[in-house]
Design a protein around this motif. Structure first.
Motif, PDB file in Angstrom:
ATOM      1  N   ALA A   1       0.841  -1.211   0.000  1.00 53.49           N
ATOM      2  CA  ALA A   1       0.000   0.000   0.000  1.00 53.49           C
ATOM      3  C   ALA A   1       0.867   1.248   0.000  1.00 53.49           C
ATOM      4  N   HIS A   2       0.419   2.242  -0.760  1.00 54.04           N
ATOM      5  CA  HIS A   2       1.095   3.541  -0.763  1.00 54.04           C
ATOM      6  C   HIS A   2       0.587   4.357   0.419  1.00 54.04           C
ATOM      7  N   TYR A   3       1.413   5.321   0.863  1.00 56.07           N
ATOM      8  CA  TYR A   3       1.037   6.180   1.986  1.00 56.07           C
ATOM      9  C   TYR A   3      -0.235   6.997   1.745  1.00 56.07           C
ATOM     10  N   TYR A   4      -0.694   7.092   0.494  1.00 58.03           N
ATOM     11  CA  TYR A   4      -1.934   7.835   0.209  1.00 58.03           C
ATOM     12  C   TYR A   4      -3.167   6.920   0.240  1.00 58.03           C
ATOM     13  N   ALA A   5      -2.949   5.612   0.368  1.00 54.97           N
ATOM     14  CA  ALA A   5      -4.092   4.684   0.410  1.00 54.97           C
ATOM     15  C   ALA A   5      -4.877   4.928   1.700  1.00 54.97           C
TER      16      ALA A   5
ATOM     17  N   GLY B   1       4.727   2.204   1.807  1.00 64.13           N
ATOM     18  CA  GLY B   1       5.862   3.082   1.542  1.00 64.13           C
ATOM     19  C   GLY B   1       5.618   4.066   0.429  1.00 64.13           C
ATOM     20  N   ASP B   2       6.696   4.746   0.028  1.00 63.52           N
ATOM     21  CA  ASP B   2       6.607   5.671  -1.110  1.00 63.52           C
ATOM     22  C   ASP B   2       6.799   4.869  -2.399  1.00 63.52           C
ATOM     23  N   SER B   3       6.735   5.548  -3.526  1.00 63.81           N
ATOM     24  CA  SER B   3       6.761   4.837  -4.812  1.00 63.81           C
ATOM     25  C   SER B   3       8.062   4.051  -5.013  1.00 63.81           C
ATOM     26  N   PHE B   4       9.175   4.619  -4.567  1.00 65.93           N
ATOM     27  CA  PHE B   4      10.460   3.943  -4.770  1.00 65.93           C
ATOM     28  C   PHE B   4      10.543   2.667  -3.938  1.00 65.93           C
TER      29      PHE B   4
ATOM     30  N   PHE C   1      -0.396   3.011 -12.254  1.00 68.76           N
ATOM     31  CA  PHE C   1       1.017   2.961 -12.648  1.00 68.76           C
ATOM     32  C   PHE C   1       1.841   2.151 -11.641  1.00 68.76           C
ATOM     33  N   MET C   2       1.396   2.113 -10.384  1.00 69.47           N
ATOM     34  CA  MET C   2       2.137   1.367  -9.358  1.00 69.47           C
ATOM     35  C   MET C   2       1.952  -0.139  -9.573  1.00 69.47           C
ATOM     36  N   GLY C   3       0.711  -0.544  -9.846  1.00 67.59           N
ATOM     37  CA  GLY C   3       0.437  -1.949 -10.137  1.00 67.59           C
ATOM     38  C   GLY C   3       1.185  -2.379 -11.393  1.00 67.59           C
TER      39      GLY C   3
ATOM     40  N   ILE D   1       8.130   7.973 -12.269  1.00 72.69           N
ATOM     41  CA  ILE D   1       7.454   6.666 -12.213  1.00 72.69           C
ATOM     42  C   ILE D   1       5.925   6.803 -12.323  1.00 72.69           C
ATOM     43  N   ASN D   2       5.410   8.005 -11.990  1.00 70.71           N
ATOM     44  CA  ASN D   2       3.967   8.285 -12.152  1.00 70.71           C
ATOM     45  C   ASN D   2       3.656   8.467 -13.633  1.00 70.71           C
ATOM     46  N   SER D   3       3.733   7.382 -14.396  1.00 64.90           N
ATOM     47  CA  SER D   3       3.506   7.445 -15.840  1.00 64.90           C
ATOM     48  C   SER D   3       3.025   6.077 -16.319  1.00 64.90           C
TER      49      SER D   3
ATOM     50  N   THR E   1      11.858   8.435  -9.131  1.00 64.48           N
ATOM     51  CA  THR E   1      10.759   8.787  -8.231  1.00 64.48           C
ATOM     52  C   THR E   1      11.188  10.087  -7.552  1.00 64.48           C
ATOM     53  N   SER E   2      10.305  10.634  -6.735  1.00 70.15           N
ATOM     54  CA  SER E   2      10.658  11.913  -6.105  1.00 70.15           C
ATOM     55  C   SER E   2      11.798  11.745  -5.099  1.00 70.15           C
ATOM     56  N   SER E   3      12.073  10.522  -4.659  1.00 67.90           N
ATOM     57  CA  SER E   3      13.148  10.361  -3.673  1.00 67.90           C
ATOM     58  C   SER E   3      14.510  10.091  -4.315  1.00 67.90           C
TER      59      SER E   3
ATOM     60  N   SER F   1       7.005  19.887   2.301  1.00 65.20           N
ATOM     61  CA  SER F   1       6.220  19.788   1.058  1.00 65.20           C
ATOM     62  C   SER F   1       6.746  18.715   0.118  1.00 65.20           C
ATOM     63  N   HIS F   2       5.817  18.208  -0.691  1.00 69.57           N
ATOM     64  CA  HIS F   2       6.171  17.236  -1.731  1.00 69.57           C
ATOM     65  C   HIS F   2       6.577  18.012  -2.983  1.00 69.57           C
ATOM     66  N   PRO F   3       7.616  17.532  -3.713  1.00 72.19           N
ATOM     67  CA  PRO F   3       8.052  18.289  -4.904  1.00 72.19           C
ATOM     68  C   PRO F   3       7.041  18.322  -6.050  1.00 72.19           C
ATOM     69  N   GLU F   4       5.911  17.643  -5.921  1.00 68.81           N
ATOM     70  CA  GLU F   4       4.857  17.771  -6.947  1.00 68.81           C
ATOM     71  C   GLU F   4       4.094  19.091  -6.791  1.00 68.81           C
ATOM     72  N   CYS F   5       4.387  19.841  -5.703  1.00 66.52           N
ATOM     73  CA  CYS F   5       3.709  21.134  -5.500  1.00 66.52           C
ATOM     74  C   CYS F   5       4.309  22.199  -6.419  1.00 66.52           C
TER      75      CYS F   5
ATOM     76  N   GLY G   1      10.474  16.866   0.067  1.00 58.03           N
ATOM     77  CA  GLY G   1      10.839  15.456  -0.078  1.00 58.03           C
ATOM     78  C   GLY G   1       9.662  14.585  -0.460  1.00 58.03           C
ATOM     79  N   SER G   2       9.975  13.332  -0.761  1.00 58.93           N
ATOM     80  CA  SER G   2       8.936  12.348  -1.091  1.00 58.93           C
ATOM     81  C   SER G   2       8.106  12.059   0.162  1.00 58.93           C
ATOM     82  N   THR G   3       7.052  11.288   0.030  1.00 59.71           N
ATOM     83  CA  THR G   3       6.223  10.970   1.205  1.00 59.71           C
ATOM     84  C   THR G   3       7.080  10.303   2.298  1.00 59.71           C
ATOM     85  N   ALA G   4       7.907   9.338   1.914  1.00 58.36           N
ATOM     86  CA  ALA G   4       8.746   8.639   2.905  1.00 58.36           C
ATOM     87  C   ALA G   4       9.757   9.600   3.519  1.00 58.36           C
TER      88      ALA G   4
HETATM   89  P1  13P Z   1       6.040   9.354  -3.455  1.00 53.09           P
HETATM   90  O1  13P Z   1       5.331   8.447  -2.498  1.00 53.09           O
HETATM   91  O2  13P Z   1       7.104   8.627  -4.182  1.00 53.09           O
HETATM   92  O3  13P Z   1       6.526  10.574  -2.758  1.00 53.09           O
HETATM   93  O4  13P Z   1       4.996   9.789  -4.579  1.00 53.09           O
HETATM   94  C1  13P Z   1       3.914  10.568  -4.382  1.00 53.09           C
HETATM   95  C2  13P Z   1       2.801  10.333  -5.327  1.00 53.09           C
HETATM   96  O5  13P Z   1       2.146  11.211  -5.767  1.00 53.09           O
HETATM   97  C3  13P Z   1       2.487   9.005  -5.686  1.00 53.09           C
HETATM   98  O6  13P Z   1       1.433   9.038  -6.517  1.00 53.09           O
END
Ligand code: 13P
Ligand code: SF4
Length: 299
Positions: A18-22, A34-37, A58-60, A108-110, A123-125, A192-196, A208-211
């Motif tokens: 599971a991702h931290y956003y689940a 964990g995070d995507s990496f 994309f994670m699956g 990796i979000n692709s 990944t962001s990390s 903050s997450h670098p997607e901002c 940084g990344s979520t982790a």
């Molecule tokens: P990370 O968990 O790698 O920081 O990615 C965030 C994200 O948006 C995943 O979709």
């Protein structure tokens, strides 16, 4: 429901990632969170027969690309990341024609298709480390312009060409929302997450990344934090830091796709072994190379 899932996991020799956003409930029953990496690394080495991936498509897909002999299931097939598709048809080919030494660096979000046309995933990390290590001067960074811009600031020796894509959840967070939260909690550190957007990042104490955000909080002596990313990270933050306080910009950033990973869906899908990730072998092999390269360069 939780007991039923544990029982099914044993019967079917399955593991849950599971991702931290689940949703909290999915993180609670998962074997790996964990995070995507981290999740990509874990997925590659899993020996169970079934991988249940509580994330977005994309994670699956990445798990399937890295571990093709396993059955990779997703609780809900409609859980997708809109940013994963945000590269215009033909643009990668056009860029390759324009720049002789171009490296296509793919967040990796692709989609698997975008990965298959790229040279390396990040990944962001690990994006900064990997981009720095490439011999190429010209980099086409897809699909996220915000992470791409952040990396280009950290690696000024490269010519990083940005693509017009972004995460709608992170991009929606405004400076006004952040300032309002900062005024309410002036002592809080902003993470903050670098997607901002770049304006949000310029007002942050840490990026940084979520982790990485979770690990920063654990090590910091501060008691209060403004977390500028999707609010699913709150589950782990609270678990690990029961005395610390966490605030999010208002309205709380929430990825509806990630929230589709409910216990109900996990249980039903595992029981029936539904929603397997499938892709053509040719595509899988092409998408594998940039993912493997990421794992090698990030080591
Ligand atoms: P990370 O968990 O790698 O920081 O990615 C965030 C994200 O948006 C995943 O979709
Ligand atoms: Fe995609 Fe953004 Fe949701 Fe992450 S938070 S899965 S980048 S839409």
């Amino acid at each position: 429901m939780k007991e039923r899932i544990q029982q099914l996991k044993k019967e079917k020799n399955a593991v849950i990632l599971a991702h931290y956003y689940a949703p909290d409930e999915a993180q609670e029953i998962a074997d790996y969170v964990g995070d995507s990496f981290y999740l990509a690394k874990v997925a590659k080495g899993i020996s169970a027969d079934i991988i249940m991936f509580c994330g977005v498509r994309f994670m699956g897909e990445s798990a399937k690309i890295l571990n093709p002999d396993k059955k990779v299931l997703m609780p809900d097939t409609s859980a997708d990341c809109p940013m994963a598709h945000m590269v215009k048809e033909g643009l990668i080919e056009k860029m390759r024609e324009e720049y002789e030494d171009l490296a296509v660096v793919c967040y990796i979000n692709s989609t698997a298709e975008l990965k298959s046309k790229s040279d390396v995933c990040v990944t962001s990390s690990n994006a900064i480390k990997i981009v720095k290590s490439l011999p190429n001067k010209n980099i086409f960074f897809i699909p996220d312009k915000n992470l791409g811009r952040y990396v280009s600031e950290q690696v000024p020796e490269k010519n990083i060409i940005l693509n017009d894509g972004c995460c709608p959840i992170h991009a929606k967070i405004t400076v006004e929302q952040l300032m309002e939260t900062k005024e309410k909690y002036p002592e809080a550190k902003v993470l903050s997450h670098p997607e901002c957007d770049e304006k949000i990042l310029s007002l942050s104490d840490y990026i940084g990344s979520t982790a990485e955000i979770i690990s920063y909080v654990e090590k910091a002596e501060n008691e209060e934090f403004i977390i500028v990313t999707e609010m699913g990270v709150l589950y782990r933050l609270r678990e690990e830091n029961p005395t610390k306080k966490f605030y999010f910009p208002n309205p709380n950033p929430c990825c509806a796709d990630m929230k589709l990973n409910t216990l109900e869906r996990i249980s039903e899908v595992l029981e029936k072994e539904e929603n397997p990730i499938e892709m053509e072998e040719e595509m899988r092999e092409k998408a594998l190379a940039p993912l493997e390269k990421m794992l090698e360069l990030a080591r």
